[in-house]
Scaffold this active site. Structure first.
Site, short mmCIF file in Angstrom:
data_model
loop_
_atom_site.label_atom_id
_atom_site.label_comp_id
_atom_site.label_asym_id
_atom_site.label_seq_id
_atom_site.Cartn_x
_atom_site.Cartn_y
_atom_site.Cartn_z
N GLY A 12 -7.78 3.28 -9.72
CA GLY A 12 -6.98 4.00 -10.71
C GLY A 12 -7.63 3.96 -12.07
N ARG A 15 -7.62 7.05 -15.84
CA ARG A 15 -6.70 7.40 -16.92
C ARG A 15 -5.80 6.21 -17.23
NH1 ARG A 15 -6.08 10.74 -12.87
NH2 ARG A 15 -6.59 12.53 -14.16
N ASN A 84 -5.83 -1.95 -10.09
CA ASN A 84 -4.98 -1.34 -11.10
C ASN A 84 -4.14 -0.18 -10.57
OD1 ASN A 84 -4.31 -0.34 -14.01
ND2 ASN A 84 -5.32 1.40 -13.03
N SER A 137 3.00 -6.58 -13.52
CA SER A 137 3.92 -6.00 -14.50
C SER A 137 5.07 -6.96 -14.75
CB SER A 137 4.47 -4.67 -13.98
OG SER A 137 5.55 -4.21 -14.78
N TYR A 150 9.13 -0.71 -7.15
CA TYR A 150 7.93 -1.03 -7.93
C TYR A 150 7.97 -2.48 -8.39
CZ TYR A 150 4.73 -0.84 -11.97
OH TYR A 150 3.72 -1.07 -12.87
N ALA A 152 9.62 -4.95 -7.07
CA ALA A 152 9.47 -5.82 -5.91
C ALA A 152 8.01 -5.90 -5.49
CB ALA A 152 10.32 -5.31 -4.76
N ALA A 153 7.31 -4.78 -5.53
CA ALA A 153 5.89 -4.77 -5.16
C ALA A 153 5.07 -5.60 -6.14
CB ALA A 153 5.38 -3.33 -5.12
N LYS A 154 5.36 -5.49 -7.43
CA LYS A 154 4.61 -6.25 -8.42
C LYS A 154 4.89 -7.75 -8.30
CE LYS A 154 2.34 -2.98 -10.50
NZ LYS A 154 0.86 -2.89 -10.40
#
Length: 266
Positions: A12, A15, A84, A137, A150, A152-154
């Protein structure tokens, strides 16, 4: 922190935060490969040097394996992987089918696992002491309404990094960069116009959102020899976090100073 001669992959990295990380590594002298599904609108460059771009979808495990094998063939080594790539739309849990949330987890957690395993294979085969950096995050450590999958994933990403750090020591260090709010070209989608971004920034103790290159500088530190004894750690880059809402509520209803002095616990 001189990283000349080292090869770094930033997923990623075309940008936003990813481009800021790529620029920071370029300034440190590393050779940078920005891997993303779409090419950058303009080359990612800094200090007179430009990142190489390679198209990659982290949800395609075969493509990920082929990509990292190609890194070894082309560059002869891999010193650092920065996981990232990620993101999420704003979506309340009950407003979408489970498979939509599962795709968010797949990109933000499973994709990083897939890339890390492929990077581990390259570093191990070429006997290159390396570093893996997860971009986490603050959403992983607090309620995240509207971006629950999101968050939970982080949270899972930090746990994964700690386990990797133990399993892959001493040759490969694994850390997490836990980011707060960062000002990118997509900030308007979350915070509105410039006035909205400024207002949100004032909720941060340092009074503003982070810049992508500041996240990059922290990533360079974790990849450098200055962090040689740091693994399994989570580095907070969030400007002091968020002012607790109860403080503002308490200020609005607080008694006069004299009364507060008389009732303050001793």
């Amino acid at each position: 922190m001189d990283l000349a001669g080292r090869v770094v992959v930033v997923t990623g990295g075309t940008r936003g935060v990813g481009a800021g990380i790529a620029r920071a590594f370029l300034r440190a002298g590393a050779r940078v490969v920005a891997a993303a599904r779409r090419p950058p609108d303009a080359p990612v460059a800094a200090a007179g040097r430009t990142a190489d771009f390679h198209p990659l979808d982290l949800r395609d495990a075969l493509a990920v394996g082929a990509f990292f094998a190609g890194i070894a063939d082309r560059y002869g080594r891999l010193d650092c992987l920065v996981n990232n790539a990620g993101g999420t739309p704003h979506r309340l849990l009950a407003d979408a089918a489970p498979e939509r949330h599962a795709r968010v987890v797949e990109l933000n957690l499973t994709g990083s696992l897939t890339a890390s395993l492929a990077a581990h294979a390259v570093m191990t085969e070429h006997r290159t002491p390396g570093s893996v950096i997860m971009i986490g995050s603050v959403s992983g450590g607090r309620p995240s309404p509207g971006t629950a999958a999101y968050g939970a994933a982080k949270a899972g990403l930090e746990s994964l990094a700690r386990s990797m750090a133990v399993e892959w020591a001493p040759d490969i260090r694994v850390n997490t960069l836990v980011l707060g709010m960062v000002r990118t070209e997509l900030s308007r989608l979350h915070y509105g116009d410039a006035a909205g971004v400024a207002a949100v920034g004032r909720t941060v103790p340092l009074g503003r959102l982070a810049e992508p290159d500041e996240a990059g500088d922290a990533a360079v530190f974790l990849a450098s020899d200055r962090a040689a004894y740091i693994t399994g750690a989570s580095l907070l880059v969030h400007g002091g976090g968020e002012r607790p809402a109860f403080l503002d509520a308490a200020t609005a209803t607080a008694p006069p100073a004299d009364d507060a002095d008389r009732t303050r616990p001793r």
